[in-house]
Design a protein around this motif. Structure first.
Motif, PDB file in Angstrom:
ATOM      1  N   SER A  56      -2.346   0.892  -3.350  1.00 20.70           N
ATOM      2  CA  SER A  56      -3.314   1.231  -2.308  1.00 20.70           C
ATOM      3  C   SER A  56      -3.555   0.051  -1.380  1.00 20.70           C
ATOM      4  O   SER A  56      -3.563   0.203  -0.151  1.00 20.70           O
ATOM      5  CB  SER A  56      -4.636   1.683  -2.946  1.00 20.70           C
ATOM      6  OG  SER A  56      -5.607   1.912  -1.948  1.00 20.70           O
ATOM      7  N   ASP A  57      -3.734  -1.123  -1.950  1.00 18.21           N
ATOM      8  CA  ASP A  57      -3.969  -2.324  -1.143  1.00 18.21           C
ATOM      9  C   ASP A  57      -2.773  -2.636  -0.243  1.00 18.21           C
ATOM     10  O   ASP A  57      -2.944  -2.992   0.930  1.00 18.21           O
ATOM     11  CB  ASP A  57      -4.269  -3.527  -2.037  1.00 18.21           C
ATOM     12  CG  ASP A  57      -5.594  -3.406  -2.783  1.00 18.21           C
ATOM     13  OD1 ASP A  57      -6.431  -2.545  -2.418  1.00 18.21           O
ATOM     14  OD2 ASP A  57      -5.787  -4.176  -3.745  1.00 18.21           O
ATOM     15  N   ASP A  58      -1.559  -2.498  -0.789  1.00 18.57           N
ATOM     16  CA  ASP A  58      -0.356  -2.752   0.015  1.00 18.57           C
ATOM     17  C   ASP A  58      -0.241  -1.744   1.155  1.00 18.57           C
ATOM     18  O   ASP A  58       0.125  -2.106   2.274  1.00 18.57           O
ATOM     19  CB  ASP A  58       0.908  -2.710  -0.856  1.00 18.57           C
ATOM     20  CG  ASP A  58       1.125  -3.996  -1.644  1.00 18.57           C
ATOM     21  OD1 ASP A  58       0.751  -5.075  -1.141  1.00 18.57           O
ATOM     22  OD2 ASP A  58       1.671  -3.912  -2.757  1.00 18.57           O
ATOM     23  N   LEU A  59      -0.544  -0.483   0.870  1.00 20.89           N
ATOM     24  CA  LEU A  59      -0.467   0.532   1.926  1.00 20.89           C
ATOM     25  C   LEU A  59      -1.515   0.297   3.001  1.00 20.89           C
ATOM     26  O   LEU A  59      -1.232   0.471   4.194  1.00 20.89           O
ATOM     27  CB  LEU A  59      -0.608   1.930   1.322  1.00 20.89           C
ATOM     28  CG  LEU A  59       0.570   2.396   0.457  1.00 20.89           C
ATOM     29  CD1 LEU A  59       0.237   3.715  -0.215  1.00 20.89           C
ATOM     30  CD2 LEU A  59       1.844   2.496   1.278  1.00 20.89           C
ATOM     31  N   THR A  60      -2.709  -0.122   2.614  1.00 23.20           N
ATOM     32  CA  THR A  60      -3.743  -0.433   3.597  1.00 23.20           C
ATOM     33  C   THR A  60      -3.289  -1.570   4.496  1.00 23.20           C
ATOM     34  O   THR A  60      -3.429  -1.510   5.729  1.00 23.20           O
ATOM     35  CB  THR A  60      -5.070  -0.798   2.898  1.00 23.20           C
ATOM     36  OG1 THR A  60      -5.540   0.344   2.181  1.00 23.20           O
ATOM     37  CG2 THR A  60      -6.125  -1.242   3.886  1.00 23.20           C
ATOM     38  N   ALA A  61      -2.732  -2.617   3.903  1.00 20.32           N
ATOM     39  CA  ALA A  61      -2.238  -3.751   4.685  1.00 20.32           C
ATOM     40  C   ALA A  61      -1.102  -3.317   5.612  1.00 20.32           C
ATOM     41  O   ALA A  61      -1.038  -3.743   6.769  1.00 20.32           O
ATOM     42  CB  ALA A  61      -1.774  -4.873   3.758  1.00 20.32           C
ATOM     43  N   ALA A  62      -0.219  -2.457   5.119  1.00 18.34           N
ATOM     44  CA  ALA A  62       0.890  -1.966   5.947  1.00 18.34           C
ATOM     45  C   ALA A  62       0.363  -1.195   7.149  1.00 18.34           C
ATOM     46  O   ALA A  62       0.839  -1.385   8.276  1.00 18.34           O
ATOM     47  CB  ALA A  62       1.820  -1.084   5.121  1.00 18.34           C
ATOM     48  N   ALA A  84       4.783  -4.983   7.863  1.00 14.44           N
ATOM     49  CA  ALA A  84       4.477  -3.628   7.388  1.00 14.44           C
ATOM     50  C   ALA A  84       5.575  -3.131   6.461  1.00 14.44           C
ATOM     51  O   ALA A  84       5.291  -2.564   5.398  1.00 14.44           O
ATOM     52  CB  ALA A  84       4.296  -2.679   8.571  1.00 14.44           C
ATOM     53  N   GLU A  85       6.822  -3.318   6.859  1.00  9.30           N
ATOM     54  CA  GLU A  85       7.929  -2.853   6.029  1.00  9.30           C
ATOM     55  C   GLU A  85       7.886  -3.497   4.652  1.00  9.30           C
ATOM     56  O   GLU A  85       8.077  -2.825   3.634  1.00  9.30           O
ATOM     57  CB  GLU A  85       9.274  -3.146   6.689  1.00  9.30           C
ATOM     58  CG  GLU A  85      10.432  -2.678   5.830  1.00  9.30           C
ATOM     59  CD  GLU A  85      11.793  -2.944   6.431  1.00  9.30           C
ATOM     60  OE1 GLU A  85      12.691  -2.133   6.161  1.00  9.30           O
ATOM     61  OE2 GLU A  85      11.957  -3.939   7.149  1.00  9.30           O
ATOM     62  N   SER A  86       7.617  -4.781   4.612  1.00  9.11           N
ATOM     63  CA  SER A  86       7.547  -5.486   3.337  1.00  9.11           C
ATOM     64  C   SER A  86       6.473  -4.887   2.438  1.00  9.11           C
ATOM     65  O   SER A  86       6.708  -4.640   1.243  1.00  9.11           O
ATOM     66  CB  SER A  86       7.270  -6.969   3.586  1.00  9.11           C
ATOM     67  OG  SER A  86       7.116  -7.654   2.377  1.00  9.11           O
ATOM     68  N   ARG A  87       5.301  -4.622   2.989  1.00 13.93           N
ATOM     69  CA  ARG A  87       4.198  -4.071   2.195  1.00 13.93           C
ATOM     70  C   ARG A  87       4.502  -2.638   1.752  1.00 13.93           C
ATOM     71  O   ARG A  87       4.191  -2.256   0.623  1.00 13.93           O
ATOM     72  CB  ARG A  87       2.893  -4.110   2.990  1.00 13.93           C
ATOM     73  CG  ARG A  87       2.417  -5.511   3.381  1.00 13.93           C
ATOM     74  CD  ARG A  87       2.215  -6.453   2.208  1.00 13.93           C
ATOM     75  NE  ARG A  87       1.056  -6.191   1.401  1.00 13.93           N
ATOM     76  CZ  ARG A  87      -0.107  -6.824   1.507  1.00 13.93           C
ATOM     77  NH1 ARG A  87      -0.285  -7.769   2.420  1.00 13.93           N
ATOM     78  NH2 ARG A  87      -1.098  -6.523   0.692  1.00 13.93           N
ATOM     79  N   ILE A  88       5.121  -1.845   2.618  1.00 14.68           N
ATOM     80  CA  ILE A  88       5.478  -0.468   2.247  1.00 14.68           C
ATOM     81  C   ILE A  88       6.516  -0.475   1.130  1.00 14.68           C
ATOM     82  O   ILE A  88       6.404   0.260   0.144  1.00 14.68           O
ATOM     83  CB  ILE A  88       6.001   0.322   3.466  1.00 14.68           C
ATOM     84  CG1 ILE A  88       4.898   0.517   4.499  1.00 14.68           C
ATOM     85  CG2 ILE A  88       6.583   1.681   3.029  1.00 14.68           C
ATOM     86  CD1 ILE A  88       5.403   1.001   5.845  1.00 14.68           C
ATOM     87  N   ARG A  89       7.516  -1.317   1.285  1.00 11.81           N
ATOM     88  CA  ARG A  89       8.587  -1.395   0.277  1.00 11.81           C
ATOM     89  C   ARG A  89       8.018  -1.767  -1.090  1.00 11.81           C
ATOM     90  O   ARG A  89       8.325  -1.130  -2.106  1.00 11.81           O
ATOM     91  CB  ARG A  89       9.651  -2.397   0.715  1.00 11.81           C
ATOM     92  CG  ARG A  89      10.881  -2.413  -0.158  1.00 11.81           C
ATOM     93  CD  ARG A  89      11.984  -3.328   0.377  1.00 11.81           C
ATOM     94  NE  ARG A  89      11.517  -4.692   0.592  1.00 11.81           N
ATOM     95  CZ  ARG A  89      11.350  -5.235   1.814  1.00 11.81           C
ATOM     96  NH1 ARG A  89      11.626  -4.561   2.900  1.00 11.81           N
ATOM     97  NH2 ARG A  89      10.937  -6.483   1.932  1.00 11.81           N
ATOM     98  N   VAL A  90       7.148  -2.769  -1.138  1.00 10.94           N
ATOM     99  CA  VAL A  90       6.533  -3.187  -2.392  1.00 10.94           C
ATOM    100  C   VAL A  90       5.676  -2.054  -2.974  1.00 10.94           C
ATOM    101  O   VAL A  90       5.742  -1.765  -4.170  1.00 10.94           O
ATOM    102  CB  VAL A  90       5.696  -4.476  -2.196  1.00 10.94           C
ATOM    103  CG1 VAL A  90       4.812  -4.756  -3.395  1.00 10.94           C
ATOM    104  CG2 VAL A  90       6.607  -5.661  -1.907  1.00 10.94           C
ATOM    105  N   ALA A  91       4.886  -1.423  -2.116  1.00  8.11           N
ATOM    106  CA  ALA A  91       4.022  -0.327  -2.585  1.00  8.11           C
ATOM    107  C   ALA A  91       4.843   0.795  -3.205  1.00  8.11           C
ATOM    108  O   ALA A  91       4.500   1.305  -4.282  1.00  8.11           O
ATOM    109  CB  ALA A  91       3.193   0.208  -1.418  1.00  8.11           C
ATOM    110  N   LEU A  92       5.924   1.163  -2.558  1.00 12.58           N
ATOM    111  CA  LEU A  92       6.747   2.269  -3.077  1.00 12.58           C
ATOM    112  C   LEU A  92       7.475   1.880  -4.362  1.00 12.58           C
ATOM    113  O   LEU A  92       7.709   2.729  -5.226  1.00 12.58           O
ATOM    114  CB  LEU A  92       7.718   2.759  -2.003  1.00 12.58           C
ATOM    115  CG  LEU A  92       7.054   3.468  -0.833  1.00 12.58           C
ATOM    116  CD1 LEU A  92       8.076   3.807   0.239  1.00 12.58           C
ATOM    117  CD2 LEU A  92       6.294   4.713  -1.283  1.00 12.58           C
ATOM    118  N   GLU A  93       7.831   0.611  -4.506  1.00  6.29           N
ATOM    119  CA  GLU A  93       8.455   0.169  -5.747  1.00  6.29           C
ATOM    120  C   GLU A  93       7.470   0.308  -6.907  1.00  6.29           C
ATOM    121  O   GLU A  93       7.827   0.770  -7.980  1.00  6.29           O
ATOM    122  CB  GLU A  93       8.920  -1.281  -5.626  1.00  6.29           C
ATOM    123  CG  GLU A  93      10.155  -1.456  -4.779  1.00  6.29           C
ATOM    124  CD  GLU A  93      10.523  -2.920  -4.539  1.00  6.29           C
ATOM    125  OE1 GLU A  93       9.914  -3.807  -5.157  1.00  6.29           O
ATOM    126  OE2 GLU A  93      11.405  -3.157  -3.702  1.00  6.29           O
TER     127      GLU A  93
END
Length: 96
Positions: A56-62, A84-93
């Motif tokens: 959730s935190d990563d998606l908010t930052a993205a 944004a891409e970095s945060r989305i990628r981490v969140a989805l992992e």
């Protein structure tokens, strides 16, 4: 390769929408992509599972980076899109 709104939507849009569930609209533009990311983040916000809270935190930052990218151009926009891409990628992992 530097990400663009279109490439991020194509690569991650459906996967982020899947976090919300089958009723989630698939993003078609920058604003709807940001909205879907914020909705996915909100659906996980307050989760008791620490890993889901991090997603959730990563998606908010993205979403914040993408919103900033809408108001930028050139190198500044590229930087926000890459963040944004970095945060989305981490969140989805972590969400997998």
């Amino acid at each position: 390769m530097t990400p663009t709104f279109d490439s991020l939507i194509a690569q991650y849009g459906s996967r982020v929408a899947d976090i919300i569930g089958s009723a989630a609209p698939k993003p078609v533009g920058p604003e709807s992509f940001i909205a879907v990311i914020r909705a996915a983040s909100g659906s996980l916000d307050g989760a008791y599972d620490e890993q889901l809270q991090e997603v959730s935190d990563d998606l908010t930052a993205a979403a914040d980076h993408l919103a900033d990218a809408l108001t930028k151009s050139g190198t500044e926009q590229e930087l926000q899109l890459a963040r944004a891409e970095s945060r989305i990628r981490v969140a989805l992992e972590f969400a997998s």
